[in-house]
Design a protein around this motif. Structure first.
Motif, mmCIF file in Angstrom:
data_model
loop_
_atom_site.group_PDB
_atom_site.id
_atom_site.type_symbol
_atom_site.label_atom_id
_atom_site.label_comp_id
_atom_site.label_asym_id
_atom_site.label_seq_id
_atom_site.Cartn_x
_atom_site.Cartn_y
_atom_site.Cartn_z
ATOM 1 N N GLY A 123 0.774 -1.227 0.000
ATOM 2 C CA GLY A 123 0.000 0.000 0.000
ATOM 3 C C GLY A 123 0.806 1.278 0.000
ATOM 4 O O GLY A 123 0.243 2.376 -0.080
ATOM 5 N N GLY A 124 2.122 1.165 0.102
ATOM 6 C CA GLY A 124 2.944 2.360 0.081
ATOM 7 C C GLY A 124 2.971 2.992 -1.304
ATOM 8 O O GLY A 124 2.493 2.420 -2.283
ATOM 9 N N GLY A 125 3.516 4.201 -1.367
ATOM 10 C CA GLY A 125 3.619 4.875 -2.648
ATOM 11 C C GLY A 125 3.924 6.339 -2.473
ATOM 12 O O GLY A 125 4.296 6.791 -1.383
ATOM 13 N N LEU A 126 3.770 7.076 -3.559
ATOM 14 C CA LEU A 126 4.022 8.513 -3.585
ATOM 15 C C LEU A 126 2.686 9.251 -3.496
ATOM 16 O O LEU A 126 1.785 8.996 -4.307
ATOM 17 N N VAL A 127 2.566 10.126 -2.506
ATOM 18 C CA VAL A 127 1.341 10.910 -2.329
ATOM 19 C C VAL A 127 1.718 12.378 -2.133
ATOM 20 O O VAL A 127 2.887 12.720 -1.952
ATOM 21 N N GLN A 128 0.697 13.219 -2.145
ATOM 22 C CA GLN A 128 0.897 14.654 -1.959
ATOM 23 C C GLN A 128 0.673 15.039 -0.500
ATOM 24 O O GLN A 128 -0.037 14.343 0.253
ATOM 25 N N ASP A 129 1.247 16.151 -0.130
ATOM 26 C CA ASP A 129 1.036 16.747 1.194
ATOM 27 C C ASP A 129 -0.470 16.875 1.443
ATOM 28 O O ASP A 129 -1.201 17.430 0.619
ATOM 29 N N GLY A 130 -0.944 16.344 2.586
ATOM 30 C CA GLY A 130 -2.360 16.415 2.935
ATOM 31 C C GLY A 130 -3.186 15.214 2.527
ATOM 32 O O GLY A 130 -4.345 15.081 2.935
ATOM 33 N N ARG A 182 8.143 3.128 11.649
ATOM 34 C CA ARG A 182 8.649 3.737 10.436
ATOM 35 C C ARG A 182 10.093 4.173 10.653
ATOM 36 O O ARG A 182 10.517 4.418 11.781
ATOM 37 N N GLN A 183 10.812 4.233 9.544
ATOM 38 C CA GLN A 183 12.207 4.654 9.611
ATOM 39 C C GLN A 183 12.527 5.505 8.405
ATOM 40 O O GLN A 183 12.425 5.043 7.265
ATOM 41 N N ALA A 184 12.915 6.740 8.682
ATOM 42 C CA ALA A 184 13.339 7.662 7.632
ATOM 43 C C ALA A 184 14.852 7.565 7.489
ATOM 44 O O ALA A 184 15.550 7.174 8.435
ATOM 45 N N PRO A 185 15.396 7.934 6.332
ATOM 46 C CA PRO A 185 16.843 7.862 6.129
ATOM 47 C C PRO A 185 17.601 8.641 7.191
ATOM 48 O O PRO A 185 17.276 9.799 7.482
ATOM 49 N N GLY A 186 18.588 7.993 7.803
ATOM 50 C CA GLY A 186 19.413 8.657 8.792
ATOM 51 C C GLY A 186 18.779 8.813 10.159
ATOM 52 O O GLY A 186 19.365 9.445 11.044
ATOM 53 N N LYS A 187 17.579 8.250 10.345
ATOM 54 C CA LYS A 187 16.888 8.392 11.630
ATOM 55 C C LYS A 187 16.621 7.026 12.243
ATOM 56 O O LYS A 187 16.638 6.006 11.565
ATOM 57 N N GLU A 213 7.351 15.159 6.177
ATOM 58 C CA GLU A 213 8.154 14.524 7.229
ATOM 59 C C GLU A 213 7.668 13.126 7.595
ATOM 60 O O GLU A 213 8.302 12.436 8.399
ATOM 61 N N ASP A 214 6.539 12.706 7.037
ATOM 62 C CA ASP A 214 6.081 11.330 7.216
ATOM 63 C C ASP A 214 6.753 10.368 6.226
ATOM 64 O O ASP A 214 6.525 9.157 6.290
ATOM 65 N N THR A 215 7.543 10.896 5.334
ATOM 66 C CA THR A 215 8.262 10.057 4.374
ATOM 67 C C THR A 215 9.194 9.106 5.104
ATOM 68 O O THR A 215 10.034 9.522 5.896
ATOM 69 N N ALA A 216 9.021 7.809 4.851
ATOM 70 C CA ALA A 216 9.796 6.787 5.552
ATOM 71 C C ALA A 216 9.437 5.425 4.964
ATOM 72 O O ALA A 216 8.488 5.296 4.181
ATOM 73 N N GLN A 241 7.615 1.581 1.236
ATOM 74 C CA GLN A 241 8.039 2.982 1.183
ATOM 75 C C GLN A 241 6.832 3.894 1.037
ATOM 76 O O GLN A 241 5.967 3.674 0.169
ATOM 77 N N VAL A 242 6.796 4.925 1.873
ATOM 78 C CA VAL A 242 5.804 5.989 1.745
ATOM 79 C C VAL A 242 6.569 7.295 1.518
ATOM 80 O O VAL A 242 7.447 7.652 2.311
ATOM 81 N N THR A 243 6.253 7.974 0.439
ATOM 82 C CA THR A 243 6.891 9.242 0.119
ATOM 83 C C THR A 243 5.805 10.303 -0.030
ATOM 84 O O THR A 243 4.866 10.117 -0.802
ATOM 85 N N VAL A 244 5.969 11.384 0.733
ATOM 86 C CA VAL A 244 4.993 12.469 0.699
ATOM 87 C C VAL A 244 5.680 13.685 0.107
ATOM 88 O O VAL A 244 6.659 14.191 0.662
#
Length: 124
Positions: A8-15, A38-43, A87-90, A119-122
């Motif tokens: 279910g992950g993917g690329l979405v828009q803010d909001g 969740r884990q973002a790069p470097g976090k 910032e939810d990208t992870a 992957q979820v990218t916002v």
């Protein structure tokens, strides 16, 4: 042994909203608490929330008030995320505890079974 597969992950828009699924096979999954991390790069990996065998929800701080969680009778747990921000990208992971009838934990080391992540990218 429990196998978990997220989708279910993917690329979405803010909001936007997005629903992730965690499908399980093997083991008495319906008795296990499931956590979403969740884990973002470097976090560090962080706890989003969890659901126990009664479908009671424990919320982490990272997405508090912006998610819903549920589980069905077909061994699938869902994470519905709303009002997504960049910032939810992870990479989002689901995990299951190996003891039945205990609640979710915010500590990743308390989970025995993990999915491969989705992957979820916002975008802003």
């Amino acid at each position: 042994q429990v196998q978990l597969v997220e989708s279910g992950g993917g690329l979405v828009q803010d909001g936007d909203s997005l629903r992730l699924s965690c499908a399980a096979s093997g083991g008495p999954f319906s008795t296990y608490a499931v956590g979403w991390f969740r884990q973002a790069p470097g976090k560090d990996r962080e706890f989003v929330g969890g659901i126990d065998w009664r479908s009671e929800i424990t919320s982490g701080e990272s997405m508090k008030g912006r998610f819903a969680m549920s589980r069905d009778n077909a061994n699938t747990v869902y994470l519905q995320m709303m009002l997504l921000k960049p910032e939810d990208t992870a990479v989002y992971y689901c995990a299951a505890r190996s003891l039945g009838y205990v609640g979710p934990s915010s500590r990743s080391e308390d989970y025995a079974y993990w999915g491969q992540g989705t992957q979820v990218t916002v975008s802003s």
